[in-house]
Design a protein around this motif. Sequence first.
Motif, PDB file in Angstrom:
ATOM      1  N   GLY A 188      74.225  78.173  59.183  1.00  0.00           N
ATOM      2  CA  GLY A 188      73.058  79.316  58.947  1.00  0.00           C
ATOM      3  C   GLY A 188      72.744  79.614  57.453  1.00  0.00           C
ATOM      4  O   GLY A 188      73.113  78.763  56.706  1.00  0.00           O
ATOM      5  N   HIS A 189      72.787  81.149  57.136  1.00  0.00           N
ATOM      6  CA  HIS A 189      72.863  81.480  56.103  1.00  0.00           C
ATOM      7  C   HIS A 189      71.623  81.410  54.995  1.00  0.00           C
ATOM      8  O   HIS A 189      71.344  82.332  54.193  1.00  0.00           O
ATOM      9  CB  HIS A 189      74.444  80.782  55.212  1.00  0.00           C
ATOM     10  N   THR A 190      71.044  80.078  55.030  1.00  0.00           N
ATOM     11  CA  THR A 190      70.114  80.161  54.194  1.00  0.00           C
ATOM     12  C   THR A 190      68.898  80.432  54.607  1.00  0.00           C
ATOM     13  O   THR A 190      67.829  80.524  53.514  1.00  0.00           O
ATOM     14  CB  THR A 190      69.975  78.336  53.559  1.00  0.00           C
ATOM     15  N   HIS A 191      68.703  80.611  55.934  1.00  0.00           N
ATOM     16  CA  HIS A 191      67.242  80.957  56.410  1.00  0.00           C
ATOM     17  C   HIS A 191      66.215  80.101  56.440  1.00  0.00           C
ATOM     18  O   HIS A 191      64.930  80.106  56.546  1.00  0.00           O
ATOM     19  CB  HIS A 191      66.879  82.339  55.935  1.00  0.00           C
ATOM     20  N   ARG A 192      66.596  78.853  55.931  1.00  0.00           N
ATOM     21  CA  ARG A 192      65.678  77.638  55.875  1.00  0.00           C
ATOM     22  C   ARG A 192      65.987  76.508  56.929  1.00  0.00           C
ATOM     23  O   ARG A 192      67.131  76.100  56.835  1.00  0.00           O
ATOM     24  CB  ARG A 192      65.793  77.043  54.411  1.00  0.00           C
ATOM     25  N   ALA A 193      64.978  76.207  57.777  1.00  0.00           N
ATOM     26  CA  ALA A 193      65.056  75.161  58.660  1.00  0.00           C
ATOM     27  C   ALA A 193      65.133  73.941  57.987  1.00  0.00           C
ATOM     28  O   ALA A 193      64.235  73.415  57.189  1.00  0.00           O
ATOM     29  CB  ALA A 193      63.936  75.029  59.659  1.00  0.00           C
ATOM     30  N   GLN A 194      66.436  73.243  57.921  1.00  0.00           N
ATOM     31  CA  GLN A 194      66.570  71.948  57.278  1.00  0.00           C
ATOM     32  C   GLN A 194      67.304  70.641  58.244  1.00  0.00           C
ATOM     33  O   GLN A 194      68.039  71.325  58.983  1.00  0.00           O
ATOM     34  CB  GLN A 194      67.155  72.194  56.026  1.00  0.00           C
ATOM     35  N   SER A 195      67.155  69.489  57.860  1.00  0.00           N
ATOM     36  CA  SER A 195      68.081  68.568  58.567  1.00  0.00           C
ATOM     37  C   SER A 195      68.406  67.478  57.449  1.00  0.00           C
ATOM     38  O   SER A 195      67.715  67.444  56.694  1.00  0.00           O
ATOM     39  CB  SER A 195      67.674  68.313  59.886  1.00  0.00           C
ATOM     40  N   SER A 196      69.633  67.032  57.994  1.00  0.00           N
ATOM     41  CA  SER A 196      70.057  65.871  57.111  1.00  0.00           C
ATOM     42  C   SER A 196      70.692  64.975  57.676  1.00  0.00           C
ATOM     43  O   SER A 196      71.740  65.160  58.700  1.00  0.00           O
ATOM     44  CB  SER A 196      70.908  66.306  56.030  1.00  0.00           C
ATOM     45  N   ILE A 197      70.278  63.613  57.866  1.00  0.00           N
ATOM     46  CA  ILE A 197      71.004  62.503  58.520  1.00  0.00           C
ATOM     47  C   ILE A 197      71.622  61.652  57.641  1.00  0.00           C
ATOM     48  O   ILE A 197      70.977  61.119  56.774  1.00  0.00           O
ATOM     49  CB  ILE A 197      69.938  61.867  59.519  1.00  0.00           C
ATOM     50  N   GLN A 198      72.797  61.181  58.110  1.00  0.00           N
ATOM     51  CA  GLN A 198      73.444  60.086  57.126  1.00  0.00           C
ATOM     52  C   GLN A 198      73.966  59.020  57.950  1.00  0.00           C
ATOM     53  O   GLN A 198      74.552  59.396  59.200  1.00  0.00           O
ATOM     54  CB  GLN A 198      74.606  60.957  56.203  1.00  0.00           C
TER      55      GLN A 198
END
Length: 268
Positions: A188-198
């Motif tokens: 959580g913490h950033t309030h920004r919906a994000q995703s990252s796939i590696q």
Amino acid sequence: PPPGGSYIRLIIPDSHGEHIDWGFANAMISDLEPLSPEIKETVWLGDHLDCGGTFNAHQRNYSHEMTESYRADVFAARRLVNMVRERTPFAAHHYLEGNHEAHVERFLARNFQRFEDAEFLLDLIGPRAVLKLDELDIRYHRASEMHDGLAIPGLIRRGKCFFIHGVSVAKNATAATLDAIGDNIVHGHTHRAQSSIQRTATSGALGGWCPGTLAKRQPLYMHTKPTNWSGGYALQFVESDGCFTHINVPLFGKGRSGLRPLLRMLGY
């Protein structure tokens, strides 16, 4: 994770107590109704209390900020916790302490000289106590303690995914968090919906996700600077072997959920 069978894991991001956006919260609650029997785990990512104006040390700039109170903050957070708890009767709940809940402990550490006195008051007025988490059978994971045999404080593991309140506020915080943890991670913490796939040499793919927030996207303390925060929460559809599909569910203005069209198409 729960033994046997597939299930749904609900993930609830920062909501900030008296700063909850109830349009977002009610949209999420509405989504839970048809999914309720299948939700077997709920992870609260922290900052569900704001503790602003009472325990934090931030400089206030507007008289309106002086209306903030821990009492109102607690009542708002209790309302959300109870609403979710009532709609997830079969779920085990895990509550991660966020940096805002930790304001209470930091306040006590600054103002008391002895450990036992600070801990005594924390047991009386801390988040775990005021939200009645023990009575609701919600496990509270302190940010200053190690959990699940892991080497990083505040980090927990449920099945094949790790959860933490936050380790970065950078523009690409989710990618940075995935790099730091080195495994599937939701924060959580950033309030920004994000995703990252590696992709790695030893696994097909590892994912990092931040669902967004249930808090108001333009709080007064941000002054006239527009935020890039986004409303949302997350669901994980977990198979019996622990493998899962993660979905960040977007929430929009006027209490609209991005999950509703999909639920209607699937006959819910």
